[in-house]
Design a protein around this motif. Structure first.
Motif, PDB file in Angstrom:
ATOM      1  N   GLU A  55      98.179  45.553  48.424  1.00  0.00           N
ATOM      2  CA  GLU A  55      98.218  45.352  46.970  1.00  0.00           C
ATOM      3  C   GLU A  55      96.908  45.774  46.311  1.00  0.00           C
ATOM      4  OE1 GLU A  55      98.456  41.878  43.548  1.00  0.00           O
ATOM      5  OE2 GLU A  55      99.214  41.415  45.562  1.00  0.00           O
ATOM      6  N   MET A  56      95.775  45.335  46.879  1.00  0.00           N
ATOM      7  CA  MET A  56      94.480  45.675  46.285  1.00  0.00           C
ATOM      8  C   MET A  56      94.242  47.181  46.335  1.00  0.00           C
ATOM      9  SD  MET A  56      93.818  42.707  45.393  1.00  0.00           S
ATOM     10  CE  MET A  56      92.425  43.276  44.450  1.00  0.00           C
ATOM     11  N   GLY A  57      94.689  47.824  47.414  1.00  0.00           N
ATOM     12  CA  GLY A  57      94.541  49.273  47.525  1.00  0.00           C
ATOM     13  C   GLY A  57      95.351  50.009  46.476  1.00  0.00           C
ATOM     14  N   TRP A  86      92.429  51.949  53.408  1.00  0.00           N
ATOM     15  CA  TRP A  86      93.519  52.649  54.100  1.00  0.00           C
ATOM     16  C   TRP A  86      94.640  52.956  53.115  1.00  0.00           C
ATOM     17  CZ3 TRP A  86      98.674  51.417  54.687  1.00  0.00           C
ATOM     18  CH2 TRP A  86      99.391  52.178  55.626  1.00  0.00           C
ATOM     19  N   MET A  87      94.984  51.980  52.291  1.00  0.00           N
ATOM     20  CA  MET A  87      96.053  52.169  51.312  1.00  0.00           C
ATOM     21  C   MET A  87      95.678  53.233  50.294  1.00  0.00           C
ATOM     22  SD  MET A  87      99.070  51.290  50.518  1.00  0.00           S
ATOM     23  CE  MET A  87     100.207  51.346  49.121  1.00  0.00           C
ATOM     24  N   GLY A 115      93.317  52.770  39.556  1.00  0.00           N
ATOM     25  CA  GLY A 115      92.101  52.778  38.753  1.00  0.00           C
ATOM     26  C   GLY A 115      91.272  54.028  38.961  1.00  0.00           C
ATOM     27  N   TYR A 116      91.028  54.373  40.237  1.00  0.00           N
ATOM     28  CA  TYR A 116      90.202  55.543  40.540  1.00  0.00           C
ATOM     29  C   TYR A 116      90.916  56.849  40.173  1.00  0.00           C
ATOM     30  CZ  TYR A 116      86.583  52.904  43.005  1.00  0.00           C
ATOM     31  OH  TYR A 116      85.545  52.061  43.320  1.00  0.00           O
ATOM     32  N   ALA A 117      92.232  56.921  40.404  1.00  0.00           N
ATOM     33  CA  ALA A 117      92.978  58.140  40.097  1.00  0.00           C
ATOM     34  C   ALA A 117      93.016  58.387  38.592  1.00  0.00           C
ATOM     35  CB  ALA A 117      94.395  58.038  40.659  1.00  0.00           C
ATOM     36  N   PHE A 118      93.314  57.348  37.818  1.00  0.00           N
ATOM     37  CA  PHE A 118      93.338  57.500  36.362  1.00  0.00           C
ATOM     38  C   PHE A 118      91.963  57.881  35.829  1.00  0.00           C
ATOM     39  CE2 PHE A 118      97.063  54.256  36.009  1.00  0.00           C
ATOM     40  CZ  PHE A 118      97.932  55.231  36.494  1.00  0.00           C
ATOM     41  N   GLN A 119      90.914  57.319  36.440  1.00  0.00           N
ATOM     42  CA  GLN A 119      89.556  57.653  36.019  1.00  0.00           C
ATOM     43  C   GLN A 119      89.252  59.126  36.282  1.00  0.00           C
ATOM     44  OE1 GLN A 119      86.408  56.102  38.442  1.00  0.00           O
ATOM     45  NE2 GLN A 119      84.891  56.183  36.804  1.00  0.00           N
ATOM     46  N   ALA A 120      89.630  59.610  37.474  1.00  0.00           N
ATOM     47  CA  ALA A 120      89.359  61.004  37.837  1.00  0.00           C
ATOM     48  C   ALA A 120      90.115  61.963  36.922  1.00  0.00           C
ATOM     49  CB  ALA A 120      89.735  61.253  39.293  1.00  0.00           C
ATOM     50  N   ILE A 121      91.376  61.625  36.611  1.00  0.00           N
ATOM     51  CA  ILE A 121      92.158  62.476  35.704  1.00  0.00           C
ATOM     52  C   ILE A 121      91.532  62.472  34.313  1.00  0.00           C
ATOM     53  CG2 ILE A 121      94.397  62.782  34.589  1.00  0.00           C
ATOM     54  CD1 ILE A 121      95.681  61.534  37.061  1.00  0.00           C
ATOM     55  N   LEU A 123      97.554  38.679  56.655  1.00  0.00           N
ATOM     56  CA  LEU A 123      97.167  38.471  55.263  1.00  0.00           C
ATOM     57  C   LEU A 123      96.253  39.595  54.777  1.00  0.00           C
ATOM     58  CD1 LEU A 123      96.538  34.610  55.222  1.00  0.00           C
ATOM     59  CD2 LEU A 123      98.345  35.862  54.016  1.00  0.00           C
ATOM     60  N   ALA A 124      95.391  40.085  55.672  1.00  0.00           N
ATOM     61  CA  ALA A 124      94.508  41.196  55.295  1.00  0.00           C
ATOM     62  C   ALA A 124      95.333  42.427  54.934  1.00  0.00           C
ATOM     63  CB  ALA A 124      93.544  41.516  56.436  1.00  0.00           C
ATOM     64  N   TRP A 125      96.413  42.665  55.690  1.00  0.00           N
ATOM     65  CA  TRP A 125      97.288  43.795  55.373  1.00  0.00           C
ATOM     66  C   TRP A 125      98.064  43.544  54.084  1.00  0.00           C
ATOM     67  CZ3 TRP A 125      97.034  48.521  56.749  1.00  0.00           C
ATOM     68  CH2 TRP A 125      96.521  48.888  58.001  1.00  0.00           C
ATOM     69  N   LYS A 126      98.576  42.347  53.940  1.00  0.00           N
ATOM     70  CA  LYS A 126      99.370  42.024  52.742  1.00  0.00           C
ATOM     71  C   LYS A 126      98.545  42.236  51.479  1.00  0.00           C
ATOM     72  CE  LYS A 126     101.481  38.137  50.294  1.00  0.00           C
ATOM     73  NZ  LYS A 126     101.767  36.677  50.316  1.00  0.00           N
ATOM     74  N   TRP A 127      97.368  41.635  51.447  1.00  0.00           N
ATOM     75  CA  TRP A 127      96.528  41.741  50.259  1.00  0.00           C
ATOM     76  C   TRP A 127      95.866  43.113  50.164  1.00  0.00           C
ATOM     77  CZ3 TRP A 127      96.657  38.726  46.169  1.00  0.00           C
ATOM     78  CH2 TRP A 127      97.181  37.437  46.303  1.00  0.00           C
TER      79      TRP A 127
END
Length: 392
Positions: A125-127, A239-240, A133-139, A118-122
């Protein structure tokens, strides 16, 4: 005698259940207060990152910066990463085999395996939402100011209840809508320069980052209800983000290599293969060069962004949001633009207009009201993630 013993057991069970329920209620109240405090701490930490990111992306490639940042964050969280073997439990064809092996595995071992899966599954998705979010912010910060980016990013305060209603059918109380609207108006005033609200390409990227951030907040509520180990969820998420940031770097390098894509269609031509290999080699070389430049040019900024604003704040957010709904959490996060404006003024010399101060005040009031008053209706305060978790 059996009847008396049965009655005694029932009385004991009832007494213990009542005590447990009372304790759980007290624990939940404590958790809620702690969550409010910790999420406000996260908002302060996030408020500092806009200015620091702006310092870095002004002279560094956003893709390389993101990879260096998240690689460091993942390195710090890697000791808590679940076994990669757990990913196999998510594959459909493994389900029947796992069912056959249930009788041969201890309950504790099976529970641990399920939690790791479940930690990998979620986490995946969360990653993904985190990366977007972080990539769009940096751009976006390449084209707009840290102050405007911080304000526009937290339009997620409006997106969270909207997405919750439209995508997940959650019932949102009127006071929560009012708080979200007040925070939205405050964000708009913060972005107003006194004459008009002018938009540039960076502003649009910041709005896209806000939408991705809203989805992260919403899905995190369900994720934390299912995954018990916050550290494992944080590690798989990072990791993701690290993997996707690396792919972004490679894609950027391939684009910058300026080899025409239509040449790749004729793979029978050996020269085309050689050009493709040369392009890939140039892309990898470009990634290494850009990452090295980012690390050597801004080592302290990367340590702070990777260790504090990413690894630490994401862990705190993952742990603290267990005790509060996504809608209420998003209003607390709305304090970020106010903190961001303060640090942008302190570190970059960016100032606020009189409208900006009014907007900051509105955001502060909306966040404080939501944090310290019970705004949720009974339908809202009942954790929707509980229902979601039973469907995993």
């Amino acid at each position: 005698m059996y009847t008396n013993t049965k009655l005694e057991l029932e009385e004991t069970f009832t007494t213990n259940s009542t005590a447990t329920s009372s304790t759980d209620t007290s624990d939940n109240a404590t958790t809620s207060i702690q969550s409010i405090f910790l999420l406000n701490l996260v908002a302060i930490i996030w408020g500092t990152q806009h200015s620091v990111i702006k310092m870095v992306v002004d002279d560094c490639d956003p893709a390389s910066f993101s990879f260096a940042r998240f690689a460091l964050a993942f390195a710090l969280a890697s000791p808590f990463l679940p076994s990669f073997a757990s990913i196999s439990k998510l594959l459909p064809f493994q389900q029947q085999q796992q069912q056959q092996q249930m009788d041969f595995v201890g309950s504790n071992g099976k529970e641990n395996d399920d939690q790791n899966a479940l930690a990998w599954k979620w986490g995946i998705e969360m990653g993904t939402w985190m990366f977007l979010g972080y990539a769009f912010q940096a751009i976006g910060l390449e084209y707009t100011t840290a102050q405007r980016s911080g304000f526009l990013l937290y339009l997620n305060v409006k997106f969270v209840p909207f997405f919750a209603r439209i995508l997940f059918g959650k019932k949102i109380s009127v006071p929560t809508w009012v708080s979200a609207f007040a925070a939205l108006v405050g964000t708009a005033l913060l972005s107003y320069d006194g004459t008009s609200m002018t938009w540039n390409l960076g502003d649009l990227w910041s709005v896209a980052a806000a939408a991705a951030s809203a989805m992260f907040i919403l899905r995190l509520e369900s994720a934390t209800a299912v995954v018990k180990d916050s550290a494992a969820l944080n590690a798989t998420s990072l990791w993701m983000v690290t993997v996707t940031s690396f792919l972004w770097c490679i894609g950027t390098g391939m684009r910058n290599s300026q080899v025409k894509v239509d040449q790749y269609y004729d793979m029978n031509n050996s020269k085309i293969w050689w050009d493709w290999m040369e392009s890939a080699s140039m892309a990898c070389s470009s990634v290494v060069s850009n990452v090295a430049h980012t690390v050597t040019s801004h080592p302290l900024e990367l340590i702070y962004l990777g260790g504090v604003t990413t690894a630490l704040s994401n862990y705190i957010q993952t742990k603290a949001q267990r005790g509060i709904s996504a809608e209420r959490a998003s209003i607390i996060y709305a304090l970020d633009p106010a903190y961001g404006a303060f640090f942008a003024s302190l570190l970059l010399g960016e100032g606020l207009s009189q409208y900006g101060y009014v907007g900051a005040g509105l955001i502060t009031i909306a966040a404080a009201t939501n944090a310290f008053l019970d705004l949720g209706s009974p339908e809202e305060t009942e954790s929707p993630s509980t229902t979601t978790s039973t469907k995993q």
